[in-house]
Scaffold this active site. Structure first.
Site, PDB file in Angstrom:
ATOM      1  N   ASP A 180       0.830  -1.196   0.000  1.00  0.00           N
ATOM      2  CA  ASP A 180       0.000   0.000   0.000  1.00  0.00           C
ATOM      3  C   ASP A 180       0.869   1.251   0.000  1.00  0.00           C
ATOM      4  O   ASP A 180       1.963   1.246   0.560  1.00  0.00           O
ATOM      5  CB  ASP A 180      -0.910  -0.030   1.243  1.00  0.00           C
ATOM      6  CG  ASP A 180      -2.106   0.886   1.083  1.00  0.00           C
ATOM      7  OD1 ASP A 180      -2.322   1.402  -0.025  1.00  0.00           O
ATOM      8  OD2 ASP A 180      -2.823   1.084   2.080  1.00  0.00           O
ATOM      9  N   GLY A 181       0.352   2.298  -0.632  1.00  0.00           N
ATOM     10  CA  GLY A 181       1.033   3.584  -0.603  1.00  0.00           C
ATOM     11  C   GLY A 181       1.612   4.013  -1.944  1.00  0.00           C
ATOM     12  O   GLY A 181       2.291   5.039  -2.022  1.00  0.00           O
ATOM     13  N   HIS A 226       2.518   3.094  -9.048  1.00  0.00           N
ATOM     14  CA  HIS A 226       2.347   1.652  -9.261  1.00  0.00           C
ATOM     15  C   HIS A 226       3.559   1.071  -9.990  1.00  0.00           C
ATOM     16  O   HIS A 226       4.010  -0.034  -9.697  1.00  0.00           O
ATOM     17  CB  HIS A 226       1.068   1.375 -10.051  1.00  0.00           C
ATOM     18  CG  HIS A 226      -0.182   1.779  -9.321  1.00  0.00           C
ATOM     19  ND1 HIS A 226      -0.390   1.461  -8.003  1.00  0.00           N
ATOM     20  CD2 HIS A 226      -1.271   2.486  -9.709  1.00  0.00           C
ATOM     21  CE1 HIS A 226      -1.573   1.957  -7.618  1.00  0.00           C
ATOM     22  NE2 HIS A 226      -2.120   2.582  -8.630  1.00  0.00           N
ATOM     23  N   LEU A 272      11.617 -20.375  -3.864  1.00  0.00           N
ATOM     24  CA  LEU A 272      10.579 -19.570  -3.214  1.00  0.00           C
ATOM     25  C   LEU A 272       9.199 -19.804  -3.840  1.00  0.00           C
ATOM     26  O   LEU A 272       9.067 -19.812  -5.062  1.00  0.00           O
ATOM     27  CB  LEU A 272      10.952 -18.085  -3.360  1.00  0.00           C
ATOM     28  CG  LEU A 272       9.907 -17.065  -2.897  1.00  0.00           C
ATOM     29  CD1 LEU A 272       9.866 -17.008  -1.368  1.00  0.00           C
ATOM     30  CD2 LEU A 272      10.199 -15.684  -3.478  1.00  0.00           C
ATOM     31  N   GLU A 297       2.108 -12.726  13.065  1.00  0.00           N
ATOM     32  CA  GLU A 297       2.615 -11.517  13.706  1.00  0.00           C
ATOM     33  C   GLU A 297       2.379 -10.356  12.747  1.00  0.00           C
ATOM     34  O   GLU A 297       2.663 -10.462  11.552  1.00  0.00           O
ATOM     35  CB  GLU A 297       4.113 -11.663  13.997  1.00  0.00           C
ATOM     36  CG  GLU A 297       4.426 -12.740  15.002  1.00  0.00           C
ATOM     37  CD  GLU A 297       3.863 -12.441  16.397  1.00  0.00           C
ATOM     38  OE1 GLU A 297       3.776 -11.260  16.765  1.00  0.00           O
ATOM     39  OE2 GLU A 297       3.518 -13.406  17.108  1.00  0.00           O
TER      40      GLU A 297
HETATM   41  C1  IPE Z   1      -1.427  -0.031  -3.497  1.00  0.00           C
HETATM   42  O1  IPE Z   1      -1.193   1.337  -3.477  1.00  0.00           O
HETATM   43  C2  IPE Z   1      -1.501  -0.610  -4.886  1.00  0.00           C
HETATM   44  C3  IPE Z   1      -2.773  -1.258  -5.267  1.00  0.00           C
HETATM   45  C4  IPE Z   1      -3.859  -1.345  -4.556  1.00  0.00           C
HETATM   46  C5  IPE Z   1      -2.799  -1.864  -6.579  1.00  0.00           C
HETATM   47  P1  IPE Z   1      -2.418   2.358  -3.477  1.00  0.00           P
HETATM   48  O2  IPE Z   1      -2.828   2.591  -4.886  1.00  0.00           O
HETATM   49  O3  IPE Z   1      -3.511   1.862  -2.584  1.00  0.00           O
HETATM   50  O4  IPE Z   1      -1.764   3.654  -2.897  1.00  0.00           O
HETATM   51  P2  IPE Z   1      -2.434   4.776  -1.972  1.00  0.00           P
HETATM   52  O5  IPE Z   1      -3.113   4.077  -0.821  1.00  0.00           O
HETATM   53  O6  IPE Z   1      -3.430   5.513  -2.792  1.00  0.00           O
HETATM   54  O7  IPE Z   1      -1.298   5.623  -1.524  1.00  0.00           O
HETATM   55 MG    MG Z   2      -4.136   2.281  -0.665  1.00  0.00          MG
END
Ligand code: IPE
Ligand code: MG
Length: 230
Positions: free
Chosen positions: A2-3, A19, A113, A189
């Protein structure tokens, strides 16, 4: 993972640039996992809920998914990675579905893996599809009701033959599960970091693993019981 979007916004870039940078992080984390001898790495790439994003972003993600998979697969195979996709695939384009199946077939006999990529996946979906399959087997007389216990039910879930995750990492400062491995994470965890996914690289991953090593996993037992058994 995420992010990506916020990583891009911080730089004044379109979300898709985040992305794309996220793919570089994926490559590095896979590589590191293989080097460190991690048995299974699961990545939550696209959730059942992500379809409700703006159509252009969904389209961009699909294109990126397709190109990244086709570009990386040879290298993954060369490195002995066994790839598996989990989730409801029928909603993806035919060519993407074919690429996924091809990748799985190509790497099926690899012994390195195990890489699980969750696409159009949701923890609730997983539990629901398992319920449906159990109900179907019951109706057909293949199983009887008394045999349905936790271990049995587990065998209908997407990760049926893999160990439960030891460590669950969530990036970008969010502290929630967002419908990921709901059943499988009962004793995982949890590790939360403010780092945006594109910046989550080897160093950050090793920090998470080090943190994990300080945890005492009790699985409902007392600390004394754990200490005396080790
Ligand atoms: C995660 O990053 C990627 C996918 C869900 C494909 P986000 O797209 O959710 O990034 P933010 O949360 O908007 O920063
Ligand atoms: Mg997100």
């Amino acid at each position: 993972m995420d992010g990506n979007g916020r990583w891009a916004s911080q730089r004044g870039l379109p979300r898709i640039a985040g992305h794309k940078a996220g793919v570089d992080a994926v490559r590095e984390i896979i590589q590191t996992s293989a080097e460190l001898g991690i048995e299974v790495l699961s990545l939550f790439a696209f959730s059942s809920e992500n379809w409700s994003r703006p159509p252009l972003e969904v389209k961009g993600l699909m294109t990126l998914f397709f190109t990244a998979l086709n570009k990386e697969i040879k290298n993954l195979h060369k490195n002995g990675v066994r790839i598996r996709f989990i989730g409801e695939r029928s909603r993806f384009s035919q060519k993407l579905q074919t690429s996924m199946t091809d990748a799985e077939t190509l790497t099926a006999d690899n012994t390195g893996l195990i890489l699980v990529i969750a696409v159009n996946y949701g923890g609730r979906w997983d539990i629901t599809q398992a319920c449906r399959a159990v109900a179907n087997d019951l109706k057909q007389g293949l199983i009887d009701e008394a045999s349905i216990d936790e271990t049995f039910f587990q065998s209908y879930l997407s990760l049926r033959d893999l160990p439960e995750p030891d460590l669950f990492i969530r990036t970008s400062g969010e502290q929630r599960m967002s419908n990921f491995f709901l059943w499988q994470c009962a004793y995982s965890e949890l590790f939360f970091t403010d780092c945006f996914w594109p910046d989550f690289r080897r160093e950050q991953y090793e920090q998470a693993l080090e943190d994990y090593q300080t945890r005492q996993r009790r699985f409902g037992k007392t600390a004394d019981q754990i200490d005396s058994s080790s």
